[in-house]
Scaffold this active site. Sequence first.
Site, PDB file in Angstrom:
ATOM      1  N   ASP A 174       0.702  -1.112  -0.033  1.00 37.28           N
ATOM      2  CA  ASP A 174       0.079  -0.056  -0.002  1.00 37.28           C
ATOM      3  C   ASP A 174       0.712   1.310  -0.042  1.00 37.28           C
ATOM      4  O   ASP A 174       2.237   1.169  -0.014  1.00 37.28           O
ATOM      5  CB  ASP A 174      -0.855  -0.004   1.326  1.00 37.28           C
ATOM      6  CG  ASP A 174      -2.433   0.576   0.935  1.00 37.28           C
ATOM      7  OD1 ASP A 174      -2.415   1.210   0.096  1.00 37.28           O
ATOM      8  OD2 ASP A 174      -3.150  -0.012   1.605  1.00 37.28           O
ATOM      9  N   ASP A 229      -9.924   3.756  -3.482  1.00 41.96           N
ATOM     10  CA  ASP A 229     -10.614   2.620  -3.203  1.00 41.96           C
ATOM     11  C   ASP A 229     -11.956   2.308  -3.876  1.00 41.96           C
ATOM     12  O   ASP A 229     -12.991   3.372  -3.791  1.00 41.96           O
ATOM     13  CB  ASP A 229     -10.843   2.400  -1.630  1.00 41.96           C
ATOM     14  CG  ASP A 229      -9.404   2.084  -1.210  1.00 41.96           C
ATOM     15  OD1 ASP A 229      -8.595   2.155  -1.774  1.00 41.96           O
ATOM     16  OD2 ASP A 229      -9.319   2.098   0.254  1.00 41.96           O
TER      17      ASP A 229
END
Length: 417
Positions: A174, A229
């Site tokens: 990430d 997202d």
Amino acid sequence: MKRLTLLIFRLWPANCSHSAKLRQARLCALLIAIFTLVLFPGASAQKFEKLAQTPPMGWNSWNKFGCDVSEKLIMEVADAMMNTGMADAGYEYIVIDDCWQVDRDGNGEIIVDKERFPHGIKYLADYIHSKGLKFGIYSCAGTKTCQGRPGGRGYEFQDARTYARWGVDYLKYDWCYATTQNAEASYTLMRDALYKAGRPIVFSLCEWGTAKPWEWAGKVGHLWRTTGDIVDRWDAMTDIFDKQKDLVKYAGPGQWNDPDMLEVGNGGMTTEEYKTHFSLWCMLASPLMAGNDLRDMTKETLEILTNEEMIAVNQDTLGKQAFCARDNGDYEIWIKKLAGDEKAVCLLNRSDETKSVEVNLPALLKATDNYWSTDPYKPEDYTVRDIWEHKDVKTSGTMISVTLPPHSVKVYRFEKK
Ligand code: GLA
């Protein structure tokens, strides 16, 4: 080394015996290799090739469970992957996302949440492997993960060794708490660390598209997130879909645009919308990471996720992402070129109204040939198959009439006769 030795051997002035000449050539090759490594430490580093030759398929904990992950959950999901037919349909990676880690010890070694994962991560990886599945884990290029757990920054080589020891097959990495870090350099460092650790691991970059990873990540990893997202809503899903339009040329075997994990079955969209979501991801040659609770799926959810004809389009060995052949606002046509001169065509009704369209099949074939500049089409060479109806389309002449409910798709495969 062997090739270099041979080359030196051939060029070496022959004023000594054969074995002495070979010894000298070997020594010389060794010295050259050492110098190269000292002067250019990254010269031998690369990503693991030959992995993810088709888009990775699996399951990830984040969309449904967030931080509520545990050994029990992951093992039950692995069981469900096997029992439901998901594994047979091609899903293989079981990935634990954020929140499995709590701290680092005095030696910098990552500490696993003992309450949630009482037997440690290797135990879980072994269990998943015993089912014939593959195991994935999550970390972050910044100092912390997005949920504030210890990140990988400064511990890349140590963590990569740990992952290799545990038997990790897939790493999602990430981009939280990365402040001023350079994305390409940070991800390249982790790539090198994984390579050095020696276990082939699919490297999934989760940088959200901010530094345009499609332009550089083909050398670094096997897939890269292209956006922020996903949210389990029609507008959020289609918004992400739209952002893939200009990225067609960057996808291919071993390097995929990743529009994020699937929301199919999580409850925020209708069955028709989930069918569309799944079809679009298949057309885009996107990774197919289910994000729902595999232990508790409706028949409809399972049917969508395991539609083998749709999955075959996604997993096609040519690895082409679909391009948008027509954009009429609410109505779009997307075409994906497949191996063996076949094509998948997706008609998409984005509107809230039912649409009736007349489709000219030869024109669709020709659109593909224009885009990819392939051989001229011959409509008589193809059978047209409806991928959701699982049957061939009866065509009288060249036109077909199609009715598309709101937010739905029709997907056809032009199969070579
Ligand atoms: C980021 C990622 C998500 C998920 C969470 C976990 O938001 O983009 O996919 O991994 O972090 O904290």
